[in-house]
Design an enzyme around this catalytic site. Structure first.
Site, short mmCIF file in Angstrom:
data_model
loop_
_atom_site.label_atom_id
_atom_site.label_comp_id
_atom_site.label_asym_id
_atom_site.label_seq_id
_atom_site.Cartn_x
_atom_site.Cartn_y
_atom_site.Cartn_z
N GLY A 146 0.83 -1.20 0.00
CA GLY A 146 0.00 0.00 0.00
C GLY A 146 0.86 1.24 0.00
N CYS A 147 0.29 2.37 -0.43
CA CYS A 147 1.08 3.61 -0.50
C CYS A 147 1.50 4.08 0.89
CB CYS A 147 0.31 4.70 -1.24
SG CYS A 147 -1.32 5.11 -0.56
N TYR A 148 0.60 4.02 1.86
CA TYR A 148 0.96 4.44 3.22
C TYR A 148 2.03 3.52 3.82
CZ TYR A 148 -2.90 7.86 3.71
OH TYR A 148 -3.74 8.94 3.59
N ALA A 151 5.58 4.39 2.20
CA ALA A 151 6.24 5.59 2.72
C ALA A 151 6.66 5.41 4.17
CB ALA A 151 5.31 6.80 2.58
N GLU A 238 2.19 12.23 -1.09
CA GLU A 238 2.00 11.67 0.23
C GLU A 238 3.15 12.08 1.14
OE1 GLU A 238 1.70 7.14 1.43
OE2 GLU A 238 -0.12 7.92 0.47
#
Length: 335
Positions: A146-148, A151, A238
């Protein structure tokens, strides 16, 4: 040339994949599909008018097998596993951008649904490139993080050996609205998001267990992860801030530089990062500092690229024996 396809071409991550694949020197785009089909790609994405004209079919395993050696599944959670199970069995390599293959079985079923493909779940490779590069080179099924979690993990993993495992991690994450996908909801409506910022699913978001699981898998350390995501009035980008407690004295910037010395898509910054510098690229920018034993780590990615599509493409490059940087965007959209 390796023949590839994209299933889920109507979404934002599907568009980003198409944009990279049409100019990729080693992949040939041979198939585009959605769950409904019967259109052309430029009708779904006006930015592609007079750039590419390509039919978009209704997704079919038989047609994918006929046209593709590798396929990207840019589908919602729960929708990918039905396709992936059959495609893997027929010899097609799969890069899945959903959550269907990125978690352990118990974690997945607690936060999503019953899993339909437990056999392939056990053999999937998590596509956090800097930590699973070697495994990706021989993978047949890849699960995009996932993107979260991308990062957050890239920011905090270098510091886990120096941290107090009994102290909780706090993650303050902010994303552009494209991270929510194309489906309209009250929270993604322009009137709600414009000139606004707000938390959603605080301390209960399903990316928290993904972050916890990967920290334990990579470092063997169980940590309490308190994750709070926010929507910001931006299309993409993000910014993640992680707060933790150190158990020993370190130089945070030196830790990052040493840890990522051989990773060209990680940029260590000397001051807090911003989303403009990574927008439209595969880079992850990271900054860190401490105050006594309090650690602050700050990271920035493009949620649609490093958080999804370009990370998927890097994984595909590695799966097919190519250099990981082939066809990957590296220049930000804005100054």
């Amino acid at each position: 040339m390796i023949s590839v396809g994209v299933v889920g071409a109507s979404g934002y991550t599907g568009l980003e994949l198409v944009k990279m694949l049409v100019t990729h020197p080693r992949f040939q785009l041979k198939y585009l599909a959605t769950t409904t089909g019967d259109t052309v790609i430029e009708a779904l994405h006006s930015s592609l008018v007079d750039v590419i004209s390509f039919p978009v079919e209704k997704a079919s395993v038989e047609t994918i097998v006929e046209h593709c050696e590798l396929v990207f599944l840019a589908l919602p959670h729960k929708a990918s596993m039905g396709f992936a199970k059959e495609l893997i069995g027929k010899g097609v390599k799969v890069v899945d951008l959903s959550a269907d293959y990125r978690l352990e079985l118990d974690t997945y079923e607690e936060h999503y649904c019953e899993h339909e493909d437990r056999e392939n779940l056990d053999s999937s490779v998590y596509a956090l490139i800097e930590y699973y590069r070697d495994e990706l080179k021989t993978a047949k099924l890849v699960a995009g993080p996932g993107c979260y979690p991308t990062a957050t993990l890239l920011a905090i993993l270098p510091f886990i050996p120096y941290m107090d495992a009994n102290a909780p991690l706090f993650v303050d994450a902010k994303s552009g609205v494209s991270g929510a996908g194309k489906k309209l909801s009250e929270t993604t409506h322009f009137v709600t998001v414009n000139d606004n910022i707000f938390a959603y699913n605080p301390l209960k978001h399903r990316h928290a267990p993904e972050i916890s699981e990967k920290i334990e898998k990579i470092h063997g350390v169980k940590m309490s992860v308190n994750f709070v995501p926010h929507l910001i009035p931006a299309t993409r980008g993000e910014l993640v801030s992680v707060y933790g407690t150190l158990k020993e004295d370190i130089d945070p910037i030196e830790v990052l530089k040493k840890h990522y010395a051989n990773d060209r898509f990680i940029r260590i910054r000397e001051k807090p990062v911003d989303i403009k510098s990574t927008a439209g690229t595969h880079f992850c920018d990271i900054f860190a500092m401490k105050n006594g034993n309090a650690l602050f780590v700050n990271s920035s990615i493009d949620n649609l690229l490093r958080g999804a599509s370009s990370q998927a493409l890097v994984a595909a490059n590695l799966m097919c024996g190519f250099d990981e940087g082939v066809g990957i965007p590296m220049i930000a959209y804005v100054p």
